[in-house]
Design an enzyme around this catalytic site. Structure first.
Site, mmCIF file in Angstrom:
data_model
loop_
_atom_site.group_PDB
_atom_site.id
_atom_site.type_symbol
_atom_site.label_atom_id
_atom_site.label_comp_id
_atom_site.label_asym_id
_atom_site.label_seq_id
_atom_site.Cartn_x
_atom_site.Cartn_y
_atom_site.Cartn_z
ATOM 1 N N HIS A 169 0.827 -1.205 0.000
ATOM 2 C CA HIS A 169 0.000 0.000 0.000
ATOM 3 C C HIS A 169 0.863 1.257 0.000
ATOM 4 O O HIS A 169 0.547 2.254 -0.670
ATOM 5 C CB HIS A 169 -0.912 -0.025 1.227
ATOM 6 C CG HIS A 169 -2.050 0.928 1.147
ATOM 7 N ND1 HIS A 169 -2.746 1.341 2.254
ATOM 8 C CD2 HIS A 169 -2.631 1.566 0.092
ATOM 9 C CE1 HIS A 169 -3.701 2.171 1.896
ATOM 10 N NE2 HIS A 169 -3.649 2.328 0.587
ATOM 11 N N GLU B 268 2.093 1.929 -3.471
ATOM 12 C CA GLU B 268 1.038 2.535 -4.295
ATOM 13 C C GLU B 268 1.002 4.045 -4.097
ATOM 14 O O GLU B 268 0.961 4.819 -5.061
ATOM 15 C CB GLU B 268 -0.315 1.927 -3.924
ATOM 16 C CG GLU B 268 -1.513 2.611 -4.570
ATOM 17 C CD GLU B 268 -2.716 2.669 -3.661
ATOM 18 O OE1 GLU B 268 -3.327 3.753 -3.562
ATOM 19 O OE2 GLU B 268 -3.051 1.641 -3.047
ATOM 20 N N HIS B 269 1.023 4.492 -2.834
ATOM 21 C CA HIS B 269 0.942 5.920 -2.536
ATOM 22 C C HIS B 269 2.170 6.673 -3.030
ATOM 23 O O HIS B 269 2.061 7.832 -3.446
ATOM 24 C CB HIS B 269 0.781 6.124 -1.027
ATOM 25 C CG HIS B 269 -0.623 5.925 -0.548
ATOM 26 N ND1 HIS B 269 -1.392 6.935 -0.026
ATOM 27 C CD2 HIS B 269 -1.417 4.823 -0.537
ATOM 28 C CE1 HIS B 269 -2.590 6.469 0.298
ATOM 29 N NE2 HIS B 269 -2.619 5.181 0.006
#
Length: 590
Positions: A41, A44-45
């Site tokens: 995650h 992704e950011h």
């Protein structure tokens, strides 16, 4: 479909509203198990970055994959610009990106913590399957990742190096020589196999009942991941509501949800069978999000999904019974997982590493081999449009219904728009079920957005509003009253959540400006999302959950385009205190 030499699959999807949509299989939360949960995650950011004045873009991380998309804003950029922008998230002049500075990572970890807070305040985002597979109930990353901050650049670099061609699926709206050349020179250069293959020991997760907040009684039945079983599940998904699939550790589960407990119990006991009648021709007309999920989850689907239409409609009469036999055999042997609705904060017997508590018990259900009843599932009907005004007393229920069923919610000034395939009777059945009513009331934090909005747009005092909390949505209907800001520019309150909201006015304020503010606050790690509604010309109501309310307030109050404002800053406490909110807003009734 085009397949590159390294295994990258490219599909032309003219019906999508995205110029480019890229998915990476084997790259989601599961990849973090055994390491630092949240790495996927976080990546992704870090990767997604774009000019909000020229593009619309987003990314998401799921249990088994990640996806990214970008589309151009007409008149400000072109589809090729959007494709170049998305490619730049993964590749630079030296090839695949490897450099991730600590200074940048720190702010994104803070953003992850805000997303965790947002999702836990507004949604139920716990993942039972990943938890049973030795992950946590929440795997999106937490502020505790800062403890390993110096290690993160190398970990992220290793994760990027794990990307291979066969794991990539690309949708493009248009394909020409320029686009093809861009894709071949970037994604086409990825290795066709990983440099290293990690040794992972699968964790058995069957035969468990996990008790957690849920709008339905859900049974996840393990079936063989054969092509015919997969195609059969796609048929059932097209025909029926509350039938879907999940994948975990390369295992396939058919998920079947029940509104009533007696149906769930009779299904597991074997005293009832499901009516899986395919009563119309299968068309396989799915949205691009579902298609991307499907191609990434099932590598055995090596062709365009429409190439399977003839196989499906010719063999469906034998495919479905075969899947049914697989389902009932797994039920008989206990190879399934149950999500049982539970809304108690005190009942628990296990906890994850983040101290989220839940109840997990073994399935000791006696199976009866002679079914006596048939359970009819909710059928999907033609698409309908549902418009719910903010004044509707059941507004929150419909929002929870859409979220629980994974339906997109489109907002405008006066209300929300939901596209669905339910009959009126089915919607009524769901909304009136005891379990769903408990579910819709189990996350009250979303109500604060409308409590404060009602204070600003109506003539009611905060005391009046709190006394009628259950009907607050009705109180905050769109008034045609003129709002004049008073002298007080800030209210400090205490609620069960931490947030910043208020009304902001300025002759140059636009939705584009507010969107830009949202992304700047996200990059600073101060918020995850910002909701805004235009109350009247050049006046907006803003709302954002945040664990850094003072920093967000300081940023907003320093914006020169906001010529007038009234901010409400909520500190999270166990007891609510709205006493500071005295009416200093003048409402000119019309």
């Amino acid at each position: 479909m085009i397949v590159f030499d390294n295994g990258v699959r490219v599909f032309i999807n003219t019906s999508t509203n995205k110029d480019i949509y890229v998915g990476i299989s084997g790259f989601g939360f599961e990849k973090d198990i055994g390491g630092i949960l949240g790495t996927a995650h976080l990546l992704e950011h870090i990767l997604i970055s774009f000019d909000v004045s020229r593009f619309i873009a987003n990314a998401s991380t799921a249990r088994s994959y990640m996806s990214f998309w970008c589309t151009s804003i007409r008149g400000r950029s072109t589809p090729v610009d959007a494709i170049r922008t998305l490619i730049s998230w993964f590749f630079d002049r030296d090839g695949l990106k490897h450099y991730f500075p600590v200074s940048k990572i720190k702010y994104h970890i803070k953003e992850l913590e805000n997303e965790y807070y947002f999702r836990n305040e507004v949604f139920h985002c716990m993942d039972a399957l990943t938890f049973l597979a030795n992950g946590d109930l929440y795997n999106g990353g937490r502020l505790s990742m800062l403890d390993r901050l110096d290690d993160m650049p190398l970990i992220l670099q290793d994760r990027m190096c794990a990307i291979t061609g066969p794991n990539i699926v690309i949708f493009v709206r248009e394909l020409n020589d320029v686009v093809l050349s861009l894709l071949v020179s970037t994604f086409g250069t990825l290795p066709s196999c990983p440099l290293t293959i990690p040794c992972t020991l699968p964790t058995p997760i069957g035969g468990k009942i996990i008790m957690m907040p849920s709008p339905f009684y859900t049974v996840m039945v393990r079936v063989q991941p054969s092509l015919y079983n997969i195609l059969s599940i796609l048929c059932l998904y097209e025909i029926y509501h509350l039938v879907d699939y999940e994948t975990v550790n390369n295992k396939l589960y058919v998920t079947i949800s029940f509104i009533h407990e007696h149906e769930y119990e009779s299904f597991l006991h074997g005293s009832a069978r499901l009516n899986f009648t395919i009563y119309k021709k299968i068309r396989l007309h799915y949205g691009d999000d579902f298609l991307m999920n499907m191609y990434l989850s099932f590598p055995c689907i090596r062709h365009d999904i429409f190439d399977y239409l003839t196989i499906i409609n010719t063999n469906v009469s034998t495919m479905i019974p075969s899947l049914e036999q697989n389902i009932y055999q797994s039920i008989k042997t206990g190879d399934y997982i149950v999500v049982y609705p539970n809304f108690s904060n005190t009942m628990s017997n296990v906890a994850d590493r983040q101290l989220h508590k839940t109840v997990v018990i073994d399935t000791n259900i006696v199976y009866v081999t002679k079914p006596t009843t048939v359970i009819d599932l909710m059928k999907k009907h033609t698409h309908n449009d549902m418009y719910i005004k903010y004044s509707d007393t059941e507004f929150i229920d419909y929002v929870q219904l859409a979220l629980g069923l994974r339906r997109k919610i489109h907002k405008n000034v006066n209300g929300i728009h939901i596209r669905h395939q339910f009959s009126a009777d089915d919607i009524k059945t769901i909304l009136e079920s005891e379990t769903f009513m408990k579910y819709s009331k189990s996350k009250p934090a979303a109500m604060y957005q409308y409590l404060i909005l009602s204070f600003f747009v109506s003539g009611n005092t905060i005391e009046d509003i709190l006394q009628h909390r259950e009907s607050v949505i009705k109180l905050c209907r769109t008034y045609k009253n003129k709002i004049l800001l008073g002298k007080q520019t800030r209210y400090d309150i205490q609620t069960l959540s931490s947030f910043v909201c208020g009304i902001f006015k300025g002759p140059s304020i636009t939705s584009e400006y507010l969107t830009d503010i949202m992304w700047k606050l996200k990059r600073k790690g101060l918020i995850y999302s910002l909701e805004f509604v235009e109350l009247q010309k050049n006046m907006f109501y803003l709302f954002m959950f945040t664990i850094y309310p003072e920093d967000v307030t300081s940023y907003l109050t320093s914006r020169k385009l906001f010529t007038s404002r009234c901010v409400v800053v909520s500190k999270k406490c166990n007891v609510e205190d709205f006493s500071s909110m005295k009416k200093d807003i003048i409402i000119k009734l019309r």
